[in-house]
Scaffold this motif. Structure first.
Motif, short mmCIF file in Angstrom:
data_model
loop_
_atom_site.label_atom_id
_atom_site.label_comp_id
_atom_site.label_asym_id
_atom_site.label_seq_id
_atom_site.Cartn_x
_atom_site.Cartn_y
_atom_site.Cartn_z
N LYS A 1 13.37 -20.25 34.62
CA LYS A 1 14.09 -21.00 35.65
C LYS A 1 13.69 -22.47 35.68
O LYS A 1 14.52 -23.34 35.96
N ILE A 2 12.42 -22.75 35.39
CA ILE A 2 11.96 -24.14 35.41
C ILE A 2 12.60 -24.94 34.29
O ILE A 2 13.06 -26.07 34.49
N PHE A 3 12.68 -24.34 33.10
CA PHE A 3 13.15 -25.09 31.94
C PHE A 3 14.61 -24.80 31.59
O PHE A 3 15.06 -25.06 30.49
N ASP A 4 15.32 -24.22 32.53
CA ASP A 4 16.78 -24.17 32.41
C ASP A 4 17.32 -25.58 32.72
O ASP A 4 16.88 -26.19 33.69
N PRO A 5 18.21 -26.23 31.91
CA PRO A 5 19.04 -25.60 30.88
C PRO A 5 18.47 -25.66 29.46
O PRO A 5 19.17 -25.31 28.53
N HIS A 6 17.24 -26.14 29.28
CA HIS A 6 16.72 -26.31 27.93
C HIS A 6 16.56 -24.98 27.20
O HIS A 6 16.88 -24.86 26.03
N ILE A 7 16.10 -23.95 27.92
CA ILE A 7 15.99 -22.63 27.32
C ILE A 7 17.37 -22.01 27.12
O ILE A 7 17.63 -21.33 26.14
N THR A 8 18.26 -22.25 28.06
CA THR A 8 19.57 -21.60 28.03
C THR A 8 20.42 -22.04 26.84
O THR A 8 21.42 -21.41 26.55
N LYS A 9 20.03 -23.08 26.15
CA LYS A 9 20.81 -23.51 24.99
C LYS A 9 20.60 -22.58 23.80
O LYS A 9 21.38 -22.59 22.86
N SER A 10 19.53 -21.81 23.84
CA SER A 10 19.26 -20.89 22.73
C SER A 10 20.18 -19.68 22.83
O SER A 10 20.32 -19.09 23.90
N PRO A 11 20.80 -19.26 21.72
CA PRO A 11 21.64 -18.05 21.76
C PRO A 11 20.82 -16.79 22.01
O PRO A 11 21.38 -15.74 22.30
N LEU A 12 19.49 -16.87 21.87
CA LEU A 12 18.63 -15.72 22.07
C LEU A 12 18.10 -15.61 23.50
O LEU A 12 17.34 -14.68 23.81
N ARG A 13 18.44 -16.54 24.33
CA ARG A 13 17.86 -16.54 25.68
C ARG A 13 18.20 -15.25 26.41
O ARG A 13 19.26 -14.64 26.19
N PRO A 14 17.33 -14.77 27.29
CA PRO A 14 17.62 -13.55 28.05
C PRO A 14 18.83 -13.75 28.95
O PRO A 14 19.06 -14.84 29.50
N GLY A 15 19.59 -12.70 29.14
CA GLY A 15 20.74 -12.79 30.01
C GLY A 15 20.36 -12.80 31.48
O GLY A 15 21.11 -13.29 32.32
N ASN A 16 19.16 -12.28 31.79
CA ASN A 16 18.68 -12.23 33.17
C ASN A 16 17.35 -12.96 33.26
O ASN A 16 16.38 -12.56 32.60
#
Length: 563
Positions: free
Chosen positions: A474-489
């Motif tokens: 949650k802290i590093f969203d959206p940086h983590i969310t750019k990865s196609p492997l990021r968790p859906g939850n």
């Protein structure tokens, strides 16, 4: 013998009398094999083929004729051919009715008209008004030009012979030079100019998967030049990687891929930077292209996601030149803006265009903003390791002096593929603890085709989701969310190993899974394990009493209380 000769002689005299009467009174000249006269001479039938001519340039050939003398109407049946030498028109049909008083010729079956060499009109029915010199064609209408290679189809056409113009009513399609398909309605076709015109919305498809949507258009068939307003050009139409170009009005040379336009907007497909969140686009006051070079005047480029506010970053320039050969975007008098505020100025600036794929080098920089971490600058680097392997290293510097580095590794082999995403954060200071920490994450997907014999498919899948801090995602969203492997939850992590066997007689699935609840603070209570689980199903009997019988068995060993 003498009686027979006399009968033939009298018949010839009688036939000549009928020929003269029709010619002098009704302007029809019959030259046919056999004539039959009915109703006191009011109905004349011409049998066994023949020709009927008029004194104003019409010749009609058919198998049979019926002439109604009181109404002055001639009906022709069977292989009918009409040559109108005064109107320079030939008409063919199975049935024709010629109303001489009105000068209207109507055809009823399998109609064809030839109005010039290699140019024909086909339809179910025609209505040719000789006074107005117009030909109405209805139902299954086709205009065919074998010389210029085009075909126009519809259901209601009017050919204005004096003006050499054809007007269509309703939906119309045109197939031009084996290259273009035009779908429109109410088209005007100017024959001499070989020009198509419509004031209605039109779709033009070419043989290279490009589609042009136009509000109204003017198309010169021979020159392959399209003039239109409110033009939307879509490349790779109905394909995943599709780009869009909006032009307020333009002149486009389809043959040479050149255009001159006003108010240009180019939308590049979202995944061009490996991120479906992007909206790469290029706008300009005007533009022109000569094929390989596209020039945008007073242009602006950004790849930020569209929103109601100004984009987080953009490059504005006096001129933007897109060189398709070198695959570059070149800017003159360029200003880099962050939230519409000018930050850097370059007299000359360029970067690879978004279509460049699998080429080692720096990728598009990004400026982001986070409520927790503040503003950040990202400068990714893409490295092609081999034909089936590549690596993206993405450093991100936050204004809080926190540095985040992410490495994405991809490898695709014949029977397997592996995607890995590893991240490390240095110098992060939480609001709860006034102390700098190091954080990290590991996301991994591995697929292996086991190639087991006697199985339709046999696959092994492995997935790992791991973070060093419960709040990390949650802290590093959206940086983590750019990865196609990021968790859906972001509140739960799931790691597993699974095997899938697909046999012609049954299906079997088994594996082990672990769940980590990131909302639970107690370390021993946050995990749940399934060690193992299985699912087996098999079709026992089909079409049994109008139904099917299936067998299914499943089970699992769930460890919920791990304290």
């Amino acid at each position: 013998m003498k009686n027979k000769i006399l009968y033939i002689f009298l018949s010839l005299i009688f036939s000549n009398f009928i020929y003269f009467n029709v010619n002098s009174s009704e302007q029809f000249n019959f030259d046919i094999t056999e004539i039959e006269i009915l109703n006191d001479g009011n109905i004349i039938k011409g049998l066994k083929k023949g020709t009927v001519k008029t004194n104003d340039g019409i010749t009609i050939t058919a198998n049979t004729f019926i002439y109604d003398k009181p109404s002055n109407i001639l009906t022709a049946d069977g292989n009918v051919k009409i040559i109108d030498s005064n109107k320079n028109l030939k008409i063919f049909s199975d049935n024709v009715v010629y109303e001489k008083n009105k000068e209207i010729i109507t055809t009823n079956k399998n109609s064809k008209a030839i109005y010039d060499i290699g140019q024909s009109i086909f339809a179910d029915t025609f209505k040719f008004d000789r006074i107005k010199n117009t030909l109405h064609a209805n139902n299954n209408v086709k205009i065919e030009n074998t010389i210029e290679d085009y075909l126009i189809t519809g259901n209601n056409f009017v050919y204005f012979k004096n003006f050499e113009k054809i007007v269509t009513k309703g939906e119309t399609k045109a197939f031009l030079q084996s290259k273009y398909k035009v779908t429109s309605k109410n088209i005007i076709y100017l024959i001499k100019e070989n020009n198509l015109i419509s004031e209605n919305k039109t779709k033009i498809e070419d043989n290279k998967s490009n589609v042009y949507f136009v509000e109204k258009f003017n198309y010169l068939i021979n020159q392959e030049v399209l003039k239109g307003e409110k033009i939307l050009i879509i490349s790779n139409y109905n394909l995943p990687e599709s780009d869009k170009i909006f032009l307020k009005n333009a002149i486009i040379n389809l043959k040479e891929s050149k255009f001159i336009a006003q108010n240009t907007e180019i939308e590049i497909h979202k995944n061009i930077f490996k991120n479906s969140e992007n909206d790469p686009r290029l706008k300009g006051v005007s533009s022109m292209s000569d094929g390989n070079i596209t020039l945008i005047n007073k242009g602006i480029f950004t790849s930020c996601k569209k929103n109601d506010d100004c984009p987080p970053w953009a490059i504005k320039a006096k001129k933007i030149k897109h060189n398709k050969t070198k695959k570059q975007l070149v800017y003159d008098d360029a200003v880099i803006k962050v939230y519409n505020f000018p930050v850097l100025y370059f007299p000359k600036f360029f970067h690879p265009d978004p279509s460049v794929e699998r080429q080692s080098g720096l990728l598009k920089p990004e400026i982001n903003n986070s409520n927790i971490l503040g503003s950040s600058l990202t400068l990714p680097y893409f490295k092609v390791i081999s034909e089936n392997k590549d690596l993206t290293i993405t450093p991100t510097l936050f204004d809080s002096k926190t540095l985040m580095s992410v490495a994405e590794y991809r490898e695709i082999n014949k029977n397997s593929k592996i995607f890995a995403d590893i991240g490390f954060v240095d110098g992060y200071k939480s609001t709860a603890k006034n102390k700098k920490n190091s954080l990290s994450h590991l996301f991994l997907d591995y697929d292996l085709d086991l190639k087991l014999q006697n199985y339709i498919s046999s696959d092994l899948k492995l997935s790992v989701e791991k973070v060093s801090n419960d709040k990390y995602l949650k802290i590093f969203d959206p940086h983590i969310t750019k990865s196609p492997l990021r968790p859906g939850n972001f509140d739960e992590l799931n790691s597993f190993i699974k095997i899938f066997l697909n046999h012609e007689n049954f299906n079997f699935e088994s594996g082990m899974q672990s769940y980590e609840n990131l909302q639970v603070s107690t370390q021993s209570d946050k995990y749940q394990y399934i060690l193992p689980y299985y699912n087996f199903d098999k079709s026992i009997s089909q079409n049994y009493l109008n139904g099917n019988i299936y067998f299914n068995s499943n089970g699992s060993n769930n460890l919920n209380n791990t304290n």
